[in-house]
Scaffold this motif. Structure first.
Motif, PDB file in Angstrom:
ATOM      1  N   HIS A 215       0.848  -1.193   0.000  1.00  0.00           N
ATOM      2  CA  HIS A 215       0.000   0.000   0.000  1.00  0.00           C
ATOM      3  C   HIS A 215       0.880   1.237   0.000  1.00  0.00           C
ATOM      4  CE1 HIS A 215       0.426   1.455   4.216  1.00  0.00           C
ATOM      5  NE2 HIS A 215       0.521   0.178   4.546  1.00  0.00           N
ATOM      6  N   VAL A 216       0.363   2.315  -0.577  1.00  0.00           N
ATOM      7  CA  VAL A 216       1.085   3.578  -0.611  1.00  0.00           C
ATOM      8  C   VAL A 216       1.151   4.150   0.797  1.00  0.00           C
ATOM      9  CG1 VAL A 216       1.090   5.935  -1.520  1.00  0.00           C
ATOM     10  CG2 VAL A 216       0.384   4.037  -2.987  1.00  0.00           C
ATOM     11  N   LEU A 217       2.319   4.646   1.169  1.00  0.00           N
ATOM     12  CA  LEU A 217       2.502   5.250   2.486  1.00  0.00           C
ATOM     13  C   LEU A 217       2.131   6.730   2.431  1.00  0.00           C
ATOM     14  CD1 LEU A 217       5.925   3.600   3.338  1.00  0.00           C
ATOM     15  CD2 LEU A 217       3.751   3.128   4.482  1.00  0.00           C
ATOM     16  N   PRO A 218       1.143   7.157   3.223  1.00  0.00           N
ATOM     17  CA  PRO A 218       0.777   8.579   3.210  1.00  0.00           C
ATOM     18  C   PRO A 218       1.875   9.457   3.780  1.00  0.00           C
ATOM     19  CG  PRO A 218      -0.414   7.418   4.936  1.00  0.00           C
ATOM     20  CD  PRO A 218       0.305   6.371   4.146  1.00  0.00           C
ATOM     21  N   ASP A 219       2.727   8.869   4.620  1.00  0.00           N
ATOM     22  CA  ASP A 219       3.893   9.590   5.123  1.00  0.00           C
ATOM     23  C   ASP A 219       4.961   8.561   5.469  1.00  0.00           C
ATOM     24  OD1 ASP A 219       3.304   8.594   7.825  1.00  0.00           O
ATOM     25  OD2 ASP A 219       1.717  10.099   7.846  1.00  0.00           O
ATOM     26  N   ILE A 220       6.190   9.021   5.597  1.00  0.00           N
ATOM     27  CA  ILE A 220       7.323   8.151   5.891  1.00  0.00           C
ATOM     28  C   ILE A 220       8.307   8.952   6.727  1.00  0.00           C
ATOM     29  CG2 ILE A 220       8.533   8.768   3.745  1.00  0.00           C
ATOM     30  CD1 ILE A 220       9.539   5.837   3.635  1.00  0.00           C
ATOM     31  N   ALA A 306      -6.532   7.914  -1.273  1.00  0.00           N
ATOM     32  CA  ALA A 306      -7.478   6.846  -0.968  1.00  0.00           C
ATOM     33  C   ALA A 306      -6.710   5.698  -0.320  1.00  0.00           C
ATOM     34  CB  ALA A 306      -8.177   6.372  -2.238  1.00  0.00           C
ATOM     35  N   HIS A 307      -7.360   4.995   0.574  1.00  0.00           N
ATOM     36  CA  HIS A 307      -6.711   3.939   1.363  1.00  0.00           C
ATOM     37  C   HIS A 307      -6.933   2.606   0.650  1.00  0.00           C
ATOM     38  CE1 HIS A 307      -6.162   6.911   4.538  1.00  0.00           C
ATOM     39  NE2 HIS A 307      -7.406   7.279   4.287  1.00  0.00           N
ATOM     40  N   VAL A 308      -5.926   2.196  -0.130  1.00  0.00           N
ATOM     41  CA  VAL A 308      -6.053   1.033  -1.006  1.00  0.00           C
ATOM     42  C   VAL A 308      -4.922   0.051  -0.733  1.00  0.00           C
ATOM     43  CG1 VAL A 308      -6.069   0.241  -3.410  1.00  0.00           C
ATOM     44  CG2 VAL A 308      -7.200   2.386  -2.797  1.00  0.00           C
ATOM     45  N   VAL A 309      -5.277  -1.233  -0.650  1.00  0.00           N
ATOM     46  CA  VAL A 309      -4.309  -2.318  -0.536  1.00  0.00           C
ATOM     47  C   VAL A 309      -4.282  -3.078  -1.856  1.00  0.00           C
ATOM     48  CG1 VAL A 309      -3.723  -4.490   0.614  1.00  0.00           C
ATOM     49  CG2 VAL A 309      -4.685  -2.607   1.947  1.00  0.00           C
ATOM     50  N   ARG A 310      -3.089  -3.311  -2.361  1.00  0.00           N
ATOM     51  CA  ARG A 310      -2.923  -4.203  -3.523  1.00  0.00           C
ATOM     52  C   ARG A 310      -2.462  -5.561  -3.017  1.00  0.00           C
ATOM     53  NH1 ARG A 310       2.213  -4.453  -7.566  1.00  0.00           N
ATOM     54  NH2 ARG A 310       3.135  -4.313  -5.500  1.00  0.00           N
ATOM     55  N   HIS A 311      -3.111  -6.618  -3.463  1.00  0.00           N
ATOM     56  CA  HIS A 311      -2.711  -7.962  -3.044  1.00  0.00           C
ATOM     57  C   HIS A 311      -2.771  -8.911  -4.228  1.00  0.00           C
ATOM     58  CE1 HIS A 311      -2.081 -11.464  -0.504  1.00  0.00           C
ATOM     59  NE2 HIS A 311      -3.091 -12.039  -1.119  1.00  0.00           N
ATOM     60  N   THR A 312      -1.674  -9.624  -4.453  1.00  0.00           N
ATOM     61  CA  THR A 312      -1.613 -10.658  -5.481  1.00  0.00           C
ATOM     62  C   THR A 312      -1.961 -11.993  -4.831  1.00  0.00           C
ATOM     63  OG1 THR A 312       0.108  -9.452  -6.671  1.00  0.00           O
ATOM     64  CG2 THR A 312      -0.172 -11.782  -7.214  1.00  0.00           C
ATOM     65  N   VAL A 313      -3.039 -12.598  -5.287  1.00  0.00           N
ATOM     66  CA  VAL A 313      -3.483 -13.879  -4.735  1.00  0.00           C
ATOM     67  C   VAL A 313      -2.589 -14.972  -5.299  1.00  0.00           C
ATOM     68  CG1 VAL A 313      -5.401 -15.491  -4.520  1.00  0.00           C
ATOM     69  CG2 VAL A 313      -5.836 -13.027  -4.529  1.00  0.00           C
ATOM     70  N   SER A 314      -1.828 -15.607  -4.416  1.00  0.00           N
ATOM     71  CA  SER A 314      -0.887 -16.648  -4.831  1.00  0.00           C
ATOM     72  C   SER A 314      -0.745 -17.669  -3.712  1.00  0.00           C
ATOM     73  CB  SER A 314       0.471 -16.022  -5.185  1.00  0.00           C
ATOM     74  OG  SER A 314       0.939 -15.210  -4.124  1.00  0.00           O
ATOM     75  N   ARG A 359     -10.322  -1.285  -0.999  1.00  0.00           N
ATOM     76  CA  ARG A 359     -10.379   0.061  -0.462  1.00  0.00           C
ATOM     77  C   ARG A 359     -10.933   0.048   0.966  1.00  0.00           C
ATOM     78  NH1 ARG A 359     -10.907   5.324  -2.844  1.00  0.00           N
ATOM     79  NH2 ARG A 359     -10.894   4.359  -4.909  1.00  0.00           N
ATOM     80  N   GLU A 360     -10.360   0.888   1.813  1.00  0.00           N
ATOM     81  CA  GLU A 360     -10.887   1.104   3.157  1.00  0.00           C
ATOM     82  C   GLU A 360     -11.178   2.590   3.351  1.00  0.00           C
ATOM     83  OE1 GLU A 360     -11.926  -0.836   5.374  1.00  0.00           O
ATOM     84  OE2 GLU A 360     -11.112  -2.807   4.883  1.00  0.00           O
ATOM     85  N   SER A 361     -11.924   2.913   4.394  1.00  0.00           N
ATOM     86  CA  SER A 361     -12.388   4.286   4.595  1.00  0.00           C
ATOM     87  C   SER A 361     -11.350   5.185   5.252  1.00  0.00           C
ATOM     88  CB  SER A 361     -13.658   4.292   5.439  1.00  0.00           C
ATOM     89  OG  SER A 361     -13.412   3.662   6.700  1.00  0.00           O
ATOM     90  N   ASP A 362     -10.400   4.597   5.987  1.00  0.00           N
ATOM     91  CA  ASP A 362      -9.405   5.415   6.684  1.00  0.00           C
ATOM     92  C   ASP A 362      -8.143   4.593   6.901  1.00  0.00           C
ATOM     93  OD1 ASP A 362      -9.839   3.811   9.087  1.00  0.00           O
ATOM     94  OD2 ASP A 362     -11.639   5.001   9.404  1.00  0.00           O
ATOM     95  N   GLN A 363      -7.098   5.251   7.402  1.00  0.00           N
ATOM     96  CA  GLN A 363      -5.804   4.603   7.558  1.00  0.00           C
ATOM     97  C   GLN A 363      -5.838   3.485   8.599  1.00  0.00           C
ATOM     98  OE1 GLN A 363      -3.386   5.207   5.495  1.00  0.00           O
ATOM     99  NE2 GLN A 363      -1.936   3.773   6.412  1.00  0.00           N
ATOM    100  N   ALA A 364      -6.598   3.653   9.651  1.00  0.00           N
ATOM    101  CA  ALA A 364      -6.679   2.621  10.691  1.00  0.00           C
ATOM    102  C   ALA A 364      -7.324   1.351  10.134  1.00  0.00           C
ATOM    103  CB  ALA A 364      -7.464   3.137  11.889  1.00  0.00           C
ATOM    104  N   SER A 365      -8.372   1.510   9.352  1.00  0.00           N
ATOM    105  CA  SER A 365      -9.040   0.349   8.764  1.00  0.00           C
ATOM    106  C   SER A 365      -8.128  -0.336   7.747  1.00  0.00           C
ATOM    107  CB  SER A 365     -10.339   0.777   8.075  1.00  0.00           C
ATOM    108  OG  SER A 365     -11.230   1.355   9.009  1.00  0.00           O
ATOM    109  N   LEU A 366      -7.378   0.477   6.984  1.00  0.00           N
ATOM    110  CA  LEU A 366      -6.429  -0.103   6.041  1.00  0.00           C
ATOM    111  C   LEU A 366      -5.361  -0.912   6.773  1.00  0.00           C
ATOM    112  CD1 LEU A 366      -4.836   1.345   2.898  1.00  0.00           C
ATOM    113  CD2 LEU A 366      -3.314   0.640   4.732  1.00  0.00           C
TER     114      LEU A 366
END
Length: 384
Positions: A215-220, A306-314, A359-366
């Motif tokens: 997932h993209v980091l909103p901050d680092i 937007a709070h998005v997770v990418r996952h490759t099903v393997s 997609r999730e609604s916020d960073q905590a849910s992600l």
């Protein structure tokens, strides 16, 4: 309108193909597998093994393409560099390409510039505090990579043989195994300076050497961001890198980081779509622009996240695919299937069932969803 050759037919290059078409270009694709995604959908498909640079050069010369665009494989970018010989835009010199593509050459360069990287050893000199990692210098997706306990000569010898077998040139690296969080940095450079960039957390759940969750980091951590950006710009200046994408992977631990790999091709498994869905930045289009001689936008696009997770099903073990059983409801933003019912699904990285974006609604849910993905507790793959 330009006549453009996209050197890849894999599904991950689909967004690049779409971006080229949206720009109004006559877009051709080349690859050896007629069952690949772009081979089936493109109006201009050339069936050819593009690793054969003699054949690829003949095609490029005969068809008089205005531009050639590498896809999402290392071989694609390498073949484009070999064929271009300085004729096409957006491609580095052979020397610059070799300096970052070959892991041993990259380690030497990082040491020369004083940039952080894992400690290097030889097969007979392995003074390390804990564990070693052995990898081919020119392979990908974790092929031939092994972690071995320091001081175990039998395990080290076996790991070296595995790396040699996986390497097209039989060359390998022995390095300190650095534990920490794998992170990627995708930067678009203009005149040697970063114009746009993104940091992404990356993890492997089915195979520790293959990224399947991110997932993209909103901050680092600011010191890490500054250090990585500075390293990329140092490399760009030292090698004279042309404008375009510089994609790197590094390990972080606390305030420290160690550079692992750097590439100039678009990352696979629809990485471009993770950036686009999360930030709105047209990643695939920006990637293609440098090969067309078009300047990147001078300013960033308006901020949104937007709070998005990418996952490759393997899988970590093989099975004959029946269906995917989900253990919890998901807001499935996008699903790209890569296997059919009855297909034999081999362990990662040999095959994949599909790529999902949730997609999730916020960073905590992600963060909570991400932890479930890491625990492989979101779905089960049922066998036929």
């Amino acid at each position: 309108m330009a006549k453009v050759l996209l050197v890849d037919t894999n599904f991950s290059s689909g967004p690049i193909h779409d971006a080229l078409l949206a720009m109004g270009h006559e877009t051709h694709v080349v690859g050896r597998n007629p069952q690949d995604c772009l081979a089936k959908v493109s109006r201009h498909y050339w069936q050819m093994d593009y690793s054969d640079t003699r054949l690829l050069a003949e095609l490029v010369d005969r068809e008089r393409f205005d531009a050639i665009v590498p896809g999402c494989t290392d071989v694609s970018y390498a073949s484009c560099v070999q064929v271009s010989q300085g004729r096409y835009r957006g491609l580095d010199t052979r020397e610059a390409w070799h300096s970052i593509h070959d892991k041993a050459a990259l380690r030497r360069l990082l040491a020369e510039l004083g940039l952080p990287a894992p400690g290097r050893f030889t097969a007979t000199s392995t003074e390390s505090s804990d564990r070693l990692i052995v990898k081919p210098v020119d392979a990908f997706s974790g092929k031939g990579t092994t972690i071995v306990p320091n001081g175990d000569p039998t395990a080290l010898s076996s790991a070296i043989k595995s790396a040699e077998n996986a390497s097209p040139t039989g060359a390998y690296l022995v390095e300190d195994f650095v534990e920490g969080q794998l992170t990627s940095h995708s930067a678009f450079i203009r005149h040697g300076r970063i114009a746009h960039d993104f940091f992404v957390r990356e993890d492997g759940t089915a195979n520790p050497f293959v990224v399947d969750t991110s997932h993209v980091l909103p901050d680092i951590e600011p010191t890490i961001a500054t250090g990585v950006r500075s390293a990329v710009e140092q490399l760009a200046e030292h090698l004279g890198l042309v404008d375009g994408l510089v994609h790197s992977q590094f390990i972080t631990k606390g305030p420290d980081f160690w550079l692992l790999e750097i590439t100039r091709r678009c990352p696979g498994d629809l990485y471009s779509q993770l950036i686009e869905l999360s930030t709105g930045f047209p990643y695939a289009g920006a990637y293609a622009m440098s090969f067309l001689g078009e300047a990147l936008p001078a300013q960033d696009t308006p901020a949104r996240f937007a709070h998005v997770v990418r996952h490759t099903v393997s899988l970590d073990t093989a099975c004959d695919l029946a269906h995917v059983h989900f253990k919890r409801p998901l807001h499935l933003e996008r699903w790209t299937p890569l296997a059919l019912v009855g297909d034999r699904v081999e362990p990662s990285p040999a095959s994949r069932v599909g790529v999902m974006f949730c997609r999730e609604s916020d960073q905590a849910s992600l963060a909570a969803l991400y932890e479930r993905f890491l625990a492989r507790d979101v779905y089960e793959i049922r066998s036929a």
